[in-house]
Design a protein around this motif. Sequence first.
Motif, PDB file in Angstrom:
ATOM      1  N   ILE A 103      37.741  98.889  11.047  1.00 36.73           N
ATOM      2  CA  ILE A 103      38.158  98.015   9.832  1.00 36.73           C
ATOM      3  C   ILE A 103      38.695  96.602  10.245  1.00 36.73           C
ATOM      4  O   ILE A 103      38.240  95.630   9.352  1.00 36.73           O
ATOM      5  N   GLY A 104      39.191  96.465  11.299  1.00 35.35           N
ATOM      6  CA  GLY A 104      39.295  95.011  11.622  1.00 35.35           C
ATOM      7  C   GLY A 104      38.165  94.124  12.060  1.00 35.35           C
ATOM      8  O   GLY A 104      38.157  93.178  11.827  1.00 35.35           O
ATOM      9  N   VAL A 105      37.291  94.913  12.470  1.00 37.23           N
ATOM     10  CA  VAL A 105      35.821  94.183  12.609  1.00 37.23           C
ATOM     11  C   VAL A 105      35.390  93.620  11.341  1.00 37.23           C
ATOM     12  O   VAL A 105      34.848  92.267  10.968  1.00 37.23           O
ATOM     13  N   TRP A 106      35.644  94.289   9.948  1.00 35.66           N
ATOM     14  CA  TRP A 106      34.906  93.979   8.998  1.00 35.66           C
ATOM     15  C   TRP A 106      36.038  93.016   8.046  1.00 35.66           C
ATOM     16  O   TRP A 106      35.492  92.294   7.179  1.00 35.66           O
ATOM     17  N   LEU A 107      37.303  93.155   8.591  1.00 39.96           N
ATOM     18  CA  LEU A 107      38.266  92.067   7.960  1.00 39.96           C
ATOM     19  C   LEU A 107      37.700  90.739   8.742  1.00 39.96           C
ATOM     20  O   LEU A 107      37.823  89.930   7.984  1.00 39.96           O
ATOM     21  N   GLU A 108      37.395  90.676   9.924  1.00 37.24           N
ATOM     22  CA  GLU A 108      36.739  89.272  10.435  1.00 37.24           C
ATOM     23  C   GLU A 108      35.759  89.142   9.717  1.00 37.24           C
ATOM     24  O   GLU A 108      35.451  87.570   9.862  1.00 37.24           O
ATOM     25  N   VAL A 109      34.566  89.876   9.660  1.00 41.23           N
ATOM     26  CA  VAL A 109      33.256  89.408   9.387  1.00 41.23           C
ATOM     27  C   VAL A 109      33.766  88.696   7.798  1.00 41.23           C
ATOM     28  O   VAL A 109      32.989  87.688   7.502  1.00 41.23           O
ATOM     29  N   GLU A 110      34.427  89.514   6.781  1.00 43.60           N
ATOM     30  CA  GLU A 110      34.858  88.670   5.750  1.00 43.60           C
ATOM     31  C   GLU A 110      35.170  87.503   5.652  1.00 43.60           C
ATOM     32  O   GLU A 110      34.935  86.537   5.045  1.00 43.60           O
ATOM     33  N   ALA A 111      36.155  87.193   6.548  1.00 46.74           N
ATOM     34  CA  ALA A 111      36.942  85.960   6.500  1.00 46.74           C
ATOM     35  C   ALA A 111      36.228  85.014   7.074  1.00 46.74           C
ATOM     36  O   ALA A 111      36.062  83.707   6.766  1.00 46.74           O
TER      37      ALA A 111
END
Length: 210
Positions: A93-101
Amino acid sequence: MAIKVHGNPLSPAAQRVLLCLAEKDLEYEFVYVDLATGQQKKEPFISINVPAFEDGDLKLFESRAITKYIAHAYADKGTPLINHEDLKKMAIIGVWLEVEAQRFDAAGHKLSFEILVKPIKGWTTDEALVEQLQAQLTTVLDVYEKRLAQSKYLGGDDFSLADLHHVPIVNNLLKTKVKALFEERPHVWAWCEDILARPAWKKVLEGVKF
């Protein structure tokens, strides 16, 4: 009421916070901030940025920091948006939070401003920039298509904060010609329809006037 949000309901950042609160089924007070008049500059707490957030004596700004706080502090309320019990799932989840941002929003937010906000305000859209941003978004959506072919949501099989952060900008972009980029990718399109159909998002939109 302990929780208070200062912002403008048309702001994607404010909508991100309101959506998180809605998913958590939390009560809050919303304080309207008129960005056009520079109202936020007259208020000491919200002069740095809006939306601004209060929970008791805690004061925060930056929408993603706020939603992360809400997801952790109220983990036992409403929709689970993070995974405390499985560190591997939380890491994903943390990876995709970073991708979004860093990737999705970098192109999507600017596109939304150029082709949705500027015409509303009577400003001229920078077509050269739009073309450049569409190319950037295309690259990101290709990555999303591969990911969403493997799992229903970006962080796994359950809706999470990683998906939630996308909702306001996706909602804006699907009102424009950029919608075609999403429709061309079946797994991305199914994901868009899913996250935009969530009752919490519909609740947020009830308070938004375009």
